[in-house]
Design an enzyme around this catalytic site. Structure first.
Site, short mmCIF file in Angstrom:
data_model
loop_
_atom_site.label_atom_id
_atom_site.label_comp_id
_atom_site.label_asym_id
_atom_site.label_seq_id
_atom_site.Cartn_x
_atom_site.Cartn_y
_atom_site.Cartn_z
N GLN A 86 98.13 64.11 66.08
CA GLN A 86 97.85 62.55 66.20
C GLN A 86 97.83 62.06 64.62
OE1 GLN A 86 94.42 61.56 69.19
NE2 GLN A 86 94.20 63.58 68.75
N ASN A 87 97.96 62.95 63.79
CA ASN A 87 97.98 62.61 62.35
C ASN A 87 99.06 62.15 61.73
OD1 ASN A 87 95.35 63.63 62.65
ND2 ASN A 87 95.83 65.57 61.49
N HIS A 104 101.55 59.70 66.53
CA HIS A 104 101.47 58.27 66.15
C HIS A 104 102.06 57.90 65.04
CE1 HIS A 104 97.18 58.99 68.50
NE2 HIS A 104 98.31 58.70 69.26
N GLY A 170 89.99 68.99 65.94
CA GLY A 170 89.64 67.91 65.29
C GLY A 170 89.85 66.59 65.56
N SER A 172 88.54 63.52 68.44
CA SER A 172 87.33 63.32 69.30
C SER A 172 87.65 63.02 70.70
CB SER A 172 86.68 61.83 68.75
OG SER A 172 87.64 61.02 68.65
N1 APR Z 1 87.12 70.33 61.04
C1 APR Z 1 87.54 70.00 62.24
N2 APR Z 1 87.30 68.78 63.11
C2 APR Z 1 86.42 67.81 62.37
C3 APR Z 1 86.21 68.15 60.82
C4 APR Z 1 86.48 69.60 60.24
N3 APR Z 1 86.29 69.74 59.03
N4 APR Z 1 85.44 67.25 60.73
C5 APR Z 1 85.43 66.21 61.56
N5 APR Z 1 86.11 66.71 62.48
C6 APR Z 1 85.89 66.39 63.85
C7 APR Z 1 84.90 65.15 64.21
O1 APR Z 1 83.90 65.81 64.75
C8 APR Z 1 85.80 64.22 65.41
O2 APR Z 1 85.44 64.91 66.60
O3 APR Z 1 87.32 65.59 64.10
C9 APR Z 1 87.40 64.34 65.07
C10 APR Z 1 87.81 63.35 64.49
O4 APR Z 1 87.84 62.25 65.56
P1 APR Z 1 88.24 60.70 65.17
O5 APR Z 1 87.88 60.51 63.94
O6 APR Z 1 88.21 59.90 66.35
O7 APR Z 1 90.07 61.34 64.95
P2 APR Z 1 91.14 61.46 66.00
O8 APR Z 1 90.53 61.83 67.46
O9 APR Z 1 92.28 61.94 65.44
O10 APR Z 1 91.67 59.83 66.24
C11 APR Z 1 92.50 59.54 67.10
O11 APR Z 1 92.64 57.16 67.00
O12 APR Z 1 92.44 55.51 65.67
C12 APR Z 1 93.43 56.15 66.24
O13 APR Z 1 95.50 56.55 65.40
C13 APR Z 1 94.09 57.00 65.19
O14 APR Z 1 95.03 59.09 65.65
C14 APR Z 1 94.08 58.40 65.46
C15 APR Z 1 93.47 58.44 67.08
#
Ligand code: APR
Length: 228
Positions: A86-87, A104, A170, A172
């Site tokens: 998703q990154n 994305h 990593g 949510s």
């Molecule tokens: N290692 C692994 N996971 C981690 C770490 C780490 N060091 N630090 C944080 N996390 C976890 C958090 O606990 C959380 O569950 O990474 C997750 C990040 O979640 P989000 O910030 O919601 O990111 P993501 O799930 O990628 O968001 C999805 O939302 O805004 C949109 O397009 C954007 O691609 C993104 C999508």
């Protein structure tokens, strides 16, 4: 070789110094997601959105892959590894992963705002207001914004459906359709999840490694050795 499919989110790049979205001090605590990451926001204030992504692009190019990225790339010696991310950074590719599907979009590319098939590699340079595509429309980031389709799902779903092992790192699992990919894993396919603060109410089949990406992928690799 067995197929290891890996779905990654912002937490995968956290240890490289790139902020996540929904952790404390996450990007969405500082910015209104609808103003800087939605198609409505683009129509309302394209200058603001160009600035937002120009800043993130600059930051991305100052970051390096972390241990988790590097270990995932190294697993290609033992498995057919397919990364679905998703990154929008390019840290998986920088670490050496050879099959990466960006759900994305990618910060290192721009696209026509009129024709989504017109895509331009731009590296780490800014996209400026007034820059036009070959068809004369404003260039925009090659990013899938809220309110837009996710064309790469057509490639991602069959990858998960054909996985021998699935690992989620990593994320949510807040944002669909990406978060729904885990439900395409075949019956009998082991599913792992690496996250220091795992999402709540996960399906019982998921084996949680409650660690950061670097340590978590190392533990995963040790577990996978028996599955080679
Ligand atoms: N290692 C692994 N996971 C981690 C770490 C780490 N060091 N630090 C944080 N996390 C976890 C958090 O606990 C959380 O569950 O990474 C997750 C990040 O979640 P989000 O910030 O919601 O990111 P993501 O799930 O990628 O968001 C999805 O939302 O805004 C949109 O397009 C954007 O691609 C993104 C999508």
């Amino acid at each position: 070789m067995k197929k290891l499919v890996v779905l990654t989110g912002a937490g995968m790049s956290a240890e490289s110094g790139i902020r996540t979205f929904r952790d404390s001090n996450g990007l969405w605590e500082e910015y209104d997601v609808m103003e800087v990451a939605s198609i409505e926001g683009w129509h309302k204030n394209p200058e603001l959105m160009l600035r937002f992504y120009n800043e993130r692009r600059k930051q991305m190019f100052s970051c390096q892959p972390n241990k988790g990225h590097l270990l995932l790339a190294a697993l290609e010696k033992e498995f057919e590894v397919c990364i679905i991310t998703q990154n929008i950074d390019n840290l998986h590719e920088q670490a050496g992963s050879t099959k990466v599907v960006h759900l994305h979009g990618e910060l290192s590319k721009a696209r026509s705002s009129a024709d989504p098939t017109l895509i331009y590699a731009i590296g780490n340079r800014d996209i400026l207001m007034g820059e036009k595509c070959a068809k004369g429309s404003q260039l925009r980031p090659f990013i899938v914004w809220f309110g837009e389709e996710v064309p790469a799902m057509a490639e991602a779903v069959p990858l998960v459906e054909s996985a021998d092992i699935l690992c989620i790192i990593g994320t949510s699992l807040n944002v669909y359709p990406a978060a729904g990919l885990l439900h395409y894993a075949p019956n009998g396919c082991p599913v792992f999840l690496i996250d220091p603060n795992p999402p709540k109410d996960l399906p019982r089949r998921i084996q949680v490694i409650a660690k950061g990406a670097g340590e978590g992928v190392e533990e995963l690799a040790n577990k996978l050795i028996i599955l080679i």
